[in-house]
Design an enzyme around this catalytic site. Structure first.
Site, PDB file in Angstrom:
ATOM      1  N   CYS A 114       0.820  -1.227   0.000  1.00  0.00           N
ATOM      2  CA  CYS A 114       0.000   0.000   0.000  1.00  0.00           C
ATOM      3  C   CYS A 114       0.849   1.271   0.000  1.00  0.00           C
ATOM      4  O   CYS A 114       0.342   2.351  -0.285  1.00  0.00           O
ATOM      5  CB  CYS A 114      -0.928   0.013   1.205  1.00  0.00           C
ATOM      6  SG  CYS A 114      -1.978  -1.427   1.270  1.00  0.00           S
ATOM      7  N   HIS A 254      -3.634   6.882   3.395  1.00  0.00           N
ATOM      8  CA  HIS A 254      -4.010   5.593   2.809  1.00  0.00           C
ATOM      9  C   HIS A 254      -5.436   5.260   3.250  1.00  0.00           C
ATOM     10  O   HIS A 254      -5.779   5.384   4.425  1.00  0.00           O
ATOM     11  CB  HIS A 254      -3.023   4.539   3.290  1.00  0.00           C
ATOM     12  CG  HIS A 254      -3.351   3.159   2.836  1.00  0.00           C
ATOM     13  ND1 HIS A 254      -3.764   2.882   1.554  1.00  0.00           N
ATOM     14  CD2 HIS A 254      -3.352   1.974   3.498  1.00  0.00           C
ATOM     15  CE1 HIS A 254      -4.000   1.586   1.454  1.00  0.00           C
ATOM     16  NE2 HIS A 254      -3.763   1.020   2.613  1.00  0.00           N
ATOM     17  N   ASN A 284     -10.149  -0.358   0.295  1.00  0.00           N
ATOM     18  CA  ASN A 284      -8.693  -0.212   0.267  1.00  0.00           C
ATOM     19  C   ASN A 284      -8.182  -0.704  -1.098  1.00  0.00           C
ATOM     20  O   ASN A 284      -8.231  -1.897  -1.378  1.00  0.00           O
ATOM     21  CB  ASN A 284      -8.113  -1.051   1.425  1.00  0.00           C
ATOM     22  CG  ASN A 284      -6.594  -1.022   1.475  1.00  0.00           C
ATOM     23  OD1 ASN A 284      -5.938  -0.501   0.571  1.00  0.00           O
ATOM     24  ND2 ASN A 284      -6.038  -1.582   2.525  1.00  0.00           N
TER      25      ASN A 284
HETATM   26  N1  ACO Z   1     -18.062  -9.502   9.154  1.00  0.00           N
HETATM   27  C1  ACO Z   1     -18.476  -9.836  10.394  1.00  0.00           C
HETATM   28  N2  ACO Z   1     -17.614 -10.152  11.396  1.00  0.00           N
HETATM   29  C2  ACO Z   1     -16.304 -10.128  11.111  1.00  0.00           C
HETATM   30  C3  ACO Z   1     -15.822  -9.790   9.826  1.00  0.00           C
HETATM   31  C4  ACO Z   1     -16.764  -9.482   8.834  1.00  0.00           C
HETATM   32  N3  ACO Z   1     -16.388  -9.128   7.585  1.00  0.00           N
HETATM   33  N4  ACO Z   1     -14.475  -9.835   9.855  1.00  0.00           N
HETATM   34  C5  ACO Z   1     -14.117 -10.192  11.096  1.00  0.00           C
HETATM   35  N5  ACO Z   1     -15.219 -10.380  11.868  1.00  0.00           N
HETATM   36  C6  ACO Z   1     -15.295 -10.763  13.267  1.00  0.00           C
HETATM   37  C7  ACO Z   1     -14.054 -11.480  13.718  1.00  0.00           C
HETATM   38  O1  ACO Z   1     -14.140 -12.858  13.411  1.00  0.00           O
HETATM   39  C8  ACO Z   1     -14.054 -11.217  15.211  1.00  0.00           C
HETATM   40  O2  ACO Z   1     -14.940 -12.125  15.811  1.00  0.00           O
HETATM   41  P1  ACO Z   1     -14.526 -12.868  17.201  1.00  0.00           P
HETATM   42  O3  ACO Z   1     -14.326 -11.742  18.182  1.00  0.00           O
HETATM   43  O4  ACO Z   1     -15.708 -13.731  17.468  1.00  0.00           O
HETATM   44  O5  ACO Z   1     -13.264 -13.602  16.885  1.00  0.00           O
HETATM   45  C9  ACO Z   1     -14.711  -9.839  15.329  1.00  0.00           C
HETATM   46  O6  ACO Z   1     -15.351  -9.593  14.072  1.00  0.00           O
HETATM   47  C10 ACO Z   1     -13.733  -8.719  15.622  1.00  0.00           C
HETATM   48  O7  ACO Z   1     -12.570  -8.823  14.839  1.00  0.00           O
HETATM   49  P2  ACO Z   1     -11.401  -7.788  15.022  1.00  0.00           P
HETATM   50  O8  ACO Z   1     -10.245  -8.273  14.216  1.00  0.00           O
HETATM   51  O9  ACO Z   1     -11.184  -7.455  16.431  1.00  0.00           O
HETATM   52  O10 ACO Z   1     -12.040  -6.480  14.339  1.00  0.00           O
HETATM   53  P3  ACO Z   1     -11.414  -5.058  14.283  1.00  0.00           P
HETATM   54  O11 ACO Z   1     -12.258  -4.127  15.013  1.00  0.00           O
HETATM   55  O12 ACO Z   1      -9.924  -5.052  14.587  1.00  0.00           O
HETATM   56  O13 ACO Z   1     -11.538  -4.725  12.713  1.00  0.00           O
HETATM   57  C11 ACO Z   1     -10.194  -4.722  10.687  1.00  0.00           C
HETATM   58  C12 ACO Z   1     -10.902  -5.567  11.762  1.00  0.00           C
HETATM   59  C13 ACO Z   1     -11.248  -3.916   9.979  1.00  0.00           C
HETATM   60  C14 ACO Z   1      -9.497  -5.663   9.739  1.00  0.00           C
HETATM   61  C15 ACO Z   1      -9.182  -3.780  11.369  1.00  0.00           C
HETATM   62  O14 ACO Z   1      -8.412  -4.488  12.282  1.00  0.00           O
HETATM   63  C16 ACO Z   1      -8.259  -3.095  10.362  1.00  0.00           C
HETATM   64  O15 ACO Z   1      -8.664  -2.254   9.592  1.00  0.00           O
HETATM   65  N6  ACO Z   1      -6.958  -3.399  10.414  1.00  0.00           N
HETATM   66  C17 ACO Z   1      -5.955  -2.719   9.585  1.00  0.00           C
HETATM   67  C18 ACO Z   1      -5.972  -3.087   8.156  1.00  0.00           C
HETATM   68  C19 ACO Z   1      -4.996  -2.222   7.401  1.00  0.00           C
HETATM   69  O16 ACO Z   1      -4.851  -1.043   7.665  1.00  0.00           O
HETATM   70  N7  ACO Z   1      -4.242  -2.740   6.474  1.00  0.00           N
HETATM   71  C20 ACO Z   1      -3.256  -1.821   5.914  1.00  0.00           C
HETATM   72  C21 ACO Z   1      -2.664  -2.114   4.794  1.00  0.00           C
HETATM   73  S1  ACO Z   1      -3.343  -3.342   3.776  1.00  0.00           S
HETATM   74  C22 ACO Z   1      -2.070  -3.757   2.686  1.00  0.00           C
HETATM   75  O17 ACO Z   1      -0.955  -3.405   2.811  1.00  0.00           O
HETATM   76  C23 ACO Z   1      -2.381  -4.616   1.594  1.00  0.00           C
END
Ligand code: ACO
Length: 329
Positions: A114, A254, A284
Site C-alpha cells: 500500500c 491511505h 482499500n
Molecule cells: N463480518 C463480520 N464479522 C467479522 C468480519 C466481517 N467481515 N471480519 C471479522 N469479523 C469478526 C471477527 O471474526 C471477530 O470475531 P470474534 O471476536 O468472534 O473472533 C470480530 O469480528 C472482531 O474482529 P477484530 O479483528 O477485532 O475487528 P477489528 O475491530 O480489529 O476490525 C479490521 C478488523 C477492519 C481488519 C481492522 O483491524 C483493520 O482495519 N486493520 C488494519 C488493516 C490495514 O490497515 N491494512 C493496511 C494495509 S493493507 C495492505 O498493505 C495490503
C-alpha cells in the site's frame, strides 16, 4: 541550479462493477452494519476479466497525461507501483509504456504494497532532482480481488481494485515533493502476506488447493502499527519540509479504515475537515488508494496552488511512507 518535481497531471481508473456490502453479505457471513462500523467502507469496485492491471493503469495514465497537456513522447521514465502485476514476469510497467506509445522510455515496477505510490513519488522526485530525468509517469494499480480468499470475511470485505496516476515534471521553483520519509519493518512480514506462490514455498499441483496462496492479515495487530508508523513518519515529513502541522492544508492518508484515519489525525492534531476520505466508495485499493484520493481531491477543488498536502501510507512488509507536497504546476 536546484531542481524540483511538480505534479502536473493526475488521473484515475476504477472497474465498472460496483460491489456493495449487502451483496457481500449475501455470499459470506457478514453484514453492511459490521463492515461500515468497523471500516467506513460502503462499496468497492471489482475488476472483470478484461480489466486487468495494465488496462486500469493505462487508462489512469492517459487521463494524467491529458491533464498534464503533454505528448506521451515527452515522458522519459515509467514507474508502476503494484503488488498485483499482469504477470509474475516481466514488469507490467513495460506493458503500460507500450500501450501509451511512449517510445523507449525506461520502465520498472516498484513493490511496496500500500506504500508503493509514496515510495514511487520519492524515487521519481530523486530522479528529477538529480537531473537524470525530466518528465516521469508514476502510476499505481492494484487488483487485490485476484489475491483475496473470497471465503475469508476477515480480509475480502476490505479491498477494492483501481489505479491512479500522476505526471511529474522538472521545475526550478520549489513545487512538488518537499520531503519524504520511507520506512520498513520486515520482522512483521507474517502479519500481512501471501504465504505460497514464490520461490520459498512454490505452488505445485499438490498444494494449489491450499488457502495459503491467498492474502492473509492479522487485522488488529496491523491496525496498531499502521497508526503508529503513519503518525511518526508524518510528523517527521512535516518537520523535514520545514513546516508546522497547521501549515498542512490537506491530508491524503491511505484509505484502509476510517477508524485508523480518525486516530491518526488526532495524533497529528489536524482537524478532520482537512482530511480527504473516499474509502466509503472504493475500499482499500492498496497502492492506488493515495493517487485515486489525490485525483478526486483535485477534481473536487480541494487543492489550490501553494497548498501543502501530506500523503501518508502503510502496508505489507511492513512498509510505510509519508511525504509533503507543495501543490502547483
Ligand atoms: N463480518 C463480520 N464479522 C467479522 C468480519 C466481517 N467481515 N471480519 C471479522 N469479523 C469478526 C471477527 O471474526 C471477530 O470475531 P470474534 O471476536 O468472534 O473472533 C470480530 O469480528 C472482531 O474482529 P477484530 O479483528 O477485532 O475487528 P477489528 O475491530 O480489529 O476490525 C479490521 C478488523 C477492519 C481488519 C481492522 O483491524 C483493520 O482495519 N486493520 C488494519 C488493516 C490495514 O490497515 N491494512 C493496511 C494495509 S493493507 C495492505 O498493505 C495490503
Amino acid at each position: 541550479m536546484e531542481h524540483y518535481a511538480a505534479i502536473i497531471g493526475w488521473g484515475m481508473s476504477v472497474p465498472r462493477r460496483v460491489v456493495t456490502n449487502d451483496e457481500l453479505a449475501r455470499q459470506i457471513d457478514t453484514s453492511n452494519e459490521w463492515i461500515r462500523s468497523r471500516t467506513g467502507i460502503g462499496e468497492r469496485r471489482i475488476a472483470s476479466a478484461d480489466e486487468y492491471t495494465s488496462v486500469l493503469a493505462t487508462a489512469a495514465s492517459q487521463q494524467a497525461i491529458e491533464r498534464a497537456g503533454i505528448a506521451p513522447e515527452a515522458i522519459d521514465l515509467v514507474i508502476l507501483a503494484t503488488s498485483t502485476p499482469d504477470r509474475p514476469f516481466p514488469a507490467t510497467a513495460s506493458v503500460i509504456q507500450a500501450q501509451l506509445g511512449i517510445p523507449r522510455a525506461g520502465a520498472f515496477d516498484v513493490v511496496a504494497a500500500c506504500s508503493g505510490f509514496v515510495y514511487g513519488l520519492h524515487i521519481a522526485n530523486s530522479m528529477i532532482q538529480s537531473g537524470a530525468h525530466q518528465t516521469i509517469l508514476l502510476v499505481a494499480a492494484d487488483l487485490f480481488s485476484h489475491i483475496l480468499n473470497w471465503h475469508d470475511r476477515n480480509t475480502c470485505v476490505l479491498f477494492g481494485d483501481g489505479a491512479g496516476a500522476v505526471v511529474l515534471q522538472q521545475r526550478d521553483q520549489p513545487l512538488g515533493l518537499l520531503s519524504a520519509v520511507l520506512g520498513s519493518a520486515g520482522e512483521y512480514e507474517s502479519l500481512m502476506l501471501i504465504e505460497r506462490g514464490g520461490t520459498r514455498q512454490p505452488l505445485s499441483a499438490e498444494n494449489s488447493h491450499l488457502q495459503d496462496r491467498y492474502f492473509s492479515m492479522h487485522g488488529r495487530e496491523v491496525f496498531k502499527h499502521a497508526i503508529r508508523e503513519m503518525a511518526l513518519s508524518s510528523q517527521q515529513a512535516i518537520e523535514e519540509a520545514g513546516l508546522q502541522p497547521d501549515a498542512i492544508n490537506l491530508i491524503i492518508p491511505h484509505q484502509a479504515n476510517l477508524r485508523i484515519i480518525e486516530v491518526l489525525i488526532k495524533r497529528l492534531e489536524i482537524p478532520f475537515k482537512r482530511v480527504f476520505v473516499n474509502l466509503e466508495r472504493y475500499g482499500n485499493t492498496s497502492a492506488a488508494s493515495v493517487p485515486i484520493a489525490l485525483c478526486e481531491a483535485v477534481e473536487q477543488g480541494q487543492l489550490h496552488d501553494g497548498d501543502h498536502v501530506l500523503l501518508t501510507s502503510f502496508g505489507g512488509g511492513f512498509t510505510w511512507a509519508s511525504a509533503v507536497v507543495r501543490w502547483g504546476r
